[in-house]
Motif scaffolding. Structure first.
Motif, PDB file in Angstrom:
ATOM      1  N   ARG A  44      -4.199 -25.251  -2.843  1.00  0.00           N
ATOM      2  CA  ARG A  44      -4.562 -26.713  -3.088  1.00  0.00           C
ATOM      3  C   ARG A  44      -5.935 -27.192  -2.228  1.00  0.00           C
ATOM      4  O   ARG A  44      -6.145 -28.018  -1.453  1.00  0.00           O
ATOM      5  N   HIS A  45      -6.931 -26.026  -2.431  1.00  0.00           N
ATOM      6  CA  HIS A  45      -8.220 -26.478  -1.667  1.00  0.00           C
ATOM      7  C   HIS A  45      -9.029 -27.812  -2.185  1.00  0.00           C
ATOM      8  O   HIS A  45      -9.438 -28.220  -1.194  1.00  0.00           O
ATOM      9  N   SER A  46      -8.908 -28.208  -3.189  1.00  0.00           N
ATOM     10  CA  SER A  46      -9.668 -29.538  -3.518  1.00  0.00           C
ATOM     11  C   SER A  46      -8.932 -30.698  -2.763  1.00  0.00           C
ATOM     12  O   SER A  46      -9.683 -31.481  -2.213  1.00  0.00           O
ATOM     13  N   GLU A  47      -7.693 -30.496  -2.535  1.00  0.00           N
ATOM     14  CA  GLU A  47      -7.068 -31.647  -1.858  1.00  0.00           C
ATOM     15  C   GLU A  47      -7.483 -31.335  -0.385  1.00  0.00           C
ATOM     16  O   GLU A  47      -7.570 -32.358   0.176  1.00  0.00           O
ATOM     17  N   GLN A  49      -9.977 -30.222   0.670  1.00  0.00           N
ATOM     18  CA  GLN A  49     -11.345 -30.631   0.994  1.00  0.00           C
ATOM     19  C   GLN A  49     -11.388 -32.268   1.126  1.00  0.00           C
ATOM     20  O   GLN A  49     -12.101 -32.584   2.149  1.00  0.00           O
ATOM     21  N   MET A  50     -10.873 -32.926   0.175  1.00  0.00           N
ATOM     22  CA  MET A  50     -10.844 -34.398   0.280  1.00  0.00           C
ATOM     23  C   MET A  50     -10.263 -35.130   1.499  1.00  0.00           C
ATOM     24  O   MET A  50     -10.646 -35.729   2.147  1.00  0.00           O
ATOM     25  N   LEU A  51      -8.961 -34.369   1.961  1.00  0.00           N
ATOM     26  CA  LEU A  51      -8.213 -34.697   3.178  1.00  0.00           C
ATOM     27  C   LEU A  51      -9.225 -34.607   4.311  1.00  0.00           C
ATOM     28  O   LEU A  51      -9.299 -35.270   5.342  1.00  0.00           O
ATOM     29  N   LEU A  52      -9.698 -33.332   4.801  1.00  0.00           N
ATOM     30  CA  LEU A  52     -10.753 -33.165   5.666  1.00  0.00           C
ATOM     31  C   LEU A  52     -11.718 -34.060   5.628  1.00  0.00           C
ATOM     32  O   LEU A  52     -12.482 -34.396   6.734  1.00  0.00           O
ATOM     33  N   GLN A  53     -12.440 -34.310   4.525  1.00  0.00           N
ATOM     34  CA  GLN A  53     -13.419 -35.086   4.427  1.00  0.00           C
ATOM     35  C   GLN A  53     -13.201 -36.450   4.915  1.00  0.00           C
ATOM     36  O   GLN A  53     -13.973 -37.177   5.512  1.00  0.00           O
ATOM     37  N   THR A  54     -11.987 -36.881   4.528  1.00  0.00           N
ATOM     38  CA  THR A  54     -11.436 -38.264   4.920  1.00  0.00           C
ATOM     39  C   THR A  54     -11.412 -38.238   6.592  1.00  0.00           C
ATOM     40  O   THR A  54     -11.826 -39.197   7.387  1.00  0.00           O
ATOM     41  N   ALA A  55     -10.625 -37.140   7.028  1.00  0.00           N
ATOM     42  CA  ALA A  55     -10.733 -37.205   8.651  1.00  0.00           C
ATOM     43  C   ALA A  55     -12.062 -37.016   9.366  1.00  0.00           C
ATOM     44  O   ALA A  55     -12.241 -37.831  10.245  1.00  0.00           O
ATOM     45  N   LEU A  56     -12.892 -36.750   8.682  1.00  0.00           N
ATOM     46  CA  LEU A  56     -14.443 -36.524   8.992  1.00  0.00           C
ATOM     47  C   LEU A  56     -15.016 -37.933   9.072  1.00  0.00           C
ATOM     48  O   LEU A  56     -15.820 -38.326   9.976  1.00  0.00           O
ATOM     49  N   ARG A  57     -14.578 -38.620   8.091  1.00  0.00           N
ATOM     50  CA  ARG A  57     -15.114 -40.155   8.000  1.00  0.00           C
ATOM     51  C   ARG A  57     -14.601 -40.961   8.937  1.00  0.00           C
ATOM     52  O   ARG A  57     -15.184 -41.707   9.783  1.00  0.00           O
ATOM     53  N   ILE A  58     -13.337 -40.546   9.478  1.00  0.00           N
ATOM     54  CA  ILE A  58     -12.791 -41.406  10.719  1.00  0.00           C
ATOM     55  C   ILE A  58     -13.656 -40.925  11.923  1.00  0.00           C
ATOM     56  O   ILE A  58     -13.784 -41.714  12.701  1.00  0.00           O
ATOM     57  N   VAL A  59     -13.423 -39.748  12.004  1.00  0.00           N
ATOM     58  CA  VAL A  59     -14.081 -38.961  13.486  1.00  0.00           C
ATOM     59  C   VAL A  59     -15.119 -38.064  12.988  1.00  0.00           C
ATOM     60  O   VAL A  59     -14.893 -36.700  12.895  1.00  0.00           O
ATOM     61  N   PRO A  60     -16.357 -38.387  12.786  1.00  0.00           N
ATOM     62  CA  PRO A  60     -17.413 -37.517  12.309  1.00  0.00           C
ATOM     63  C   PRO A  60     -17.813 -36.510  13.230  1.00  0.00           C
ATOM     64  O   PRO A  60     -18.444 -35.457  12.828  1.00  0.00           O
ATOM     65  N   ASP A  71     -14.472 -23.640   7.838  1.00  0.00           N
ATOM     66  CA  ASP A  71     -13.481 -22.768   7.590  1.00  0.00           C
ATOM     67  C   ASP A  71     -13.281 -22.839   5.894  1.00  0.00           C
ATOM     68  O   ASP A  71     -13.176 -21.749   5.283  1.00  0.00           O
ATOM     69  N   LEU A  72     -12.800 -23.945   5.744  1.00  0.00           N
ATOM     70  CA  LEU A  72     -12.541 -24.030   4.346  1.00  0.00           C
ATOM     71  C   LEU A  72     -13.709 -23.870   3.354  1.00  0.00           C
ATOM     72  O   LEU A  72     -13.727 -23.231   2.416  1.00  0.00           O
ATOM     73  N   LEU A  73     -14.785 -24.508   3.594  1.00  0.00           N
ATOM     74  CA  LEU A  73     -16.118 -24.215   3.103  1.00  0.00           C
ATOM     75  C   LEU A  73     -16.398 -22.703   2.823  1.00  0.00           C
ATOM     76  O   LEU A  73     -16.698 -22.136   1.712  1.00  0.00           O
ATOM     77  N   ASP A  81     -23.667 -21.771   3.017  1.00  0.00           N
ATOM     78  CA  ASP A  81     -24.824 -22.723   3.554  1.00  0.00           C
ATOM     79  C   ASP A  81     -24.248 -23.898   4.182  1.00  0.00           C
ATOM     80  O   ASP A  81     -24.426 -24.258   5.449  1.00  0.00           O
ATOM     81  N   GLU A  82     -23.376 -24.597   3.526  1.00  0.00           N
ATOM     82  CA  GLU A  82     -22.862 -25.760   3.937  1.00  0.00           C
ATOM     83  C   GLU A  82     -21.788 -25.582   5.136  1.00  0.00           C
ATOM     84  O   GLU A  82     -21.755 -26.260   6.066  1.00  0.00           O
ATOM     85  N   ALA A  83     -21.111 -24.437   4.979  1.00  0.00           N
ATOM     86  CA  ALA A  83     -20.233 -24.059   5.925  1.00  0.00           C
ATOM     87  C   ALA A  83     -20.964 -23.783   7.525  1.00  0.00           C
ATOM     88  O   ALA A  83     -20.428 -24.284   8.384  1.00  0.00           O
ATOM     89  N   ASP A  84     -21.860 -23.123   7.243  1.00  0.00           N
ATOM     90  CA  ASP A  84     -23.035 -23.125   8.435  1.00  0.00           C
ATOM     91  C   ASP A  84     -23.442 -24.195   9.131  1.00  0.00           C
ATOM     92  O   ASP A  84     -23.532 -24.477  10.315  1.00  0.00           O
ATOM     93  N   GLU A  85     -23.653 -25.137   8.205  1.00  0.00           N
ATOM     94  CA  GLU A  85     -24.123 -26.583   8.845  1.00  0.00           C
ATOM     95  C   GLU A  85     -23.027 -27.195   9.509  1.00  0.00           C
ATOM     96  O   GLU A  85     -23.344 -27.768  10.571  1.00  0.00           O
ATOM     97  N   TYR A  86     -21.841 -26.974   8.892  1.00  0.00           N
ATOM     98  CA  TYR A  86     -20.632 -27.624   9.706  1.00  0.00           C
ATOM     99  C   TYR A  86     -20.273 -26.910  11.110  1.00  0.00           C
ATOM    100  O   TYR A  86     -19.920 -27.539  11.929  1.00  0.00           O
ATOM    101  N   TYR A  87     -20.399 -25.695  11.117  1.00  0.00           N
ATOM    102  CA  TYR A  87     -20.178 -24.976  12.251  1.00  0.00           C
ATOM    103  C   TYR A  87     -21.174 -25.472  13.304  1.00  0.00           C
ATOM    104  O   TYR A  87     -21.011 -25.368  14.557  1.00  0.00           O
ATOM    105  N   ALA A  88     -22.396 -25.571  12.922  1.00  0.00           N
ATOM    106  CA  ALA A  88     -23.596 -25.795  13.729  1.00  0.00           C
ATOM    107  C   ALA A  88     -23.196 -27.166  14.265  1.00  0.00           C
ATOM    108  O   ALA A  88     -23.524 -27.543  15.672  1.00  0.00           O
ATOM    109  N   LYS A  89     -22.628 -28.210  13.494  1.00  0.00           N
ATOM    110  CA  LYS A  89     -22.197 -29.359  14.078  1.00  0.00           C
ATOM    111  C   LYS A  89     -21.279 -29.188  15.070  1.00  0.00           C
ATOM    112  O   LYS A  89     -21.089 -30.026  16.050  1.00  0.00           O
ATOM    113  N   ALA A  90     -20.062 -28.443  14.726  1.00  0.00           N
ATOM    114  CA  ALA A  90     -19.183 -28.031  15.413  1.00  0.00           C
ATOM    115  C   ALA A  90     -19.483 -27.621  16.972  1.00  0.00           C
ATOM    116  O   ALA A  90     -19.006 -28.284  18.068  1.00  0.00           O
TER     117      ALA A  90
END
Length: 101
Positions: A44-47, A49-60, A71-73, A81-90
């Protein structure tokens, strides 16, 4: 809900997470936990992704959610590439967090 999901009662856990999201839409934890349950349950990866994006909108800037999304990406979606961006932000938010690297 977390214990139900880990014990295999994922349908019931999903119901509880969705109820929590409806009652407290500004709380990122239920969306994040449900998203990760979908990732760990496989398929259920697309779901997820949507849920984790929702969580990131709340607490970016939450390093745990940023890393979970990365991890999902990296894993299921194979968007390295996008995963590396999010790891860097974390890591920027929590540079000494050994769970991120």
């Amino acid at each position: 809900a977390l214990l139900l999901g880990k014990s295999g009662a994922t349908h019931h856990a999903e119901q509880l997470y969705r109820q929590a999201m409806a009652v407290a839409p500004d709380n990122a934890l239920p969306a994040s936990q449900l998203g990760m349950m979908f990732v760990e349950g496989g398929g259920r990866h697309s779901e997820a992704q949507m849920l984790l994006q929702t969580a990131l909108r709340i607490v970016p800037s939450d390093p745990t959610i940023l890393a979970r999304y990365a991890d999902l990406l990296r894993g299921a979606l194979q968007d390295y590439d996008e995963a590396d961006e999010y790891y860097a932000k974390a890591l920027e938010e929590s540079p000494y967090n050994s769970e991120i690297v």
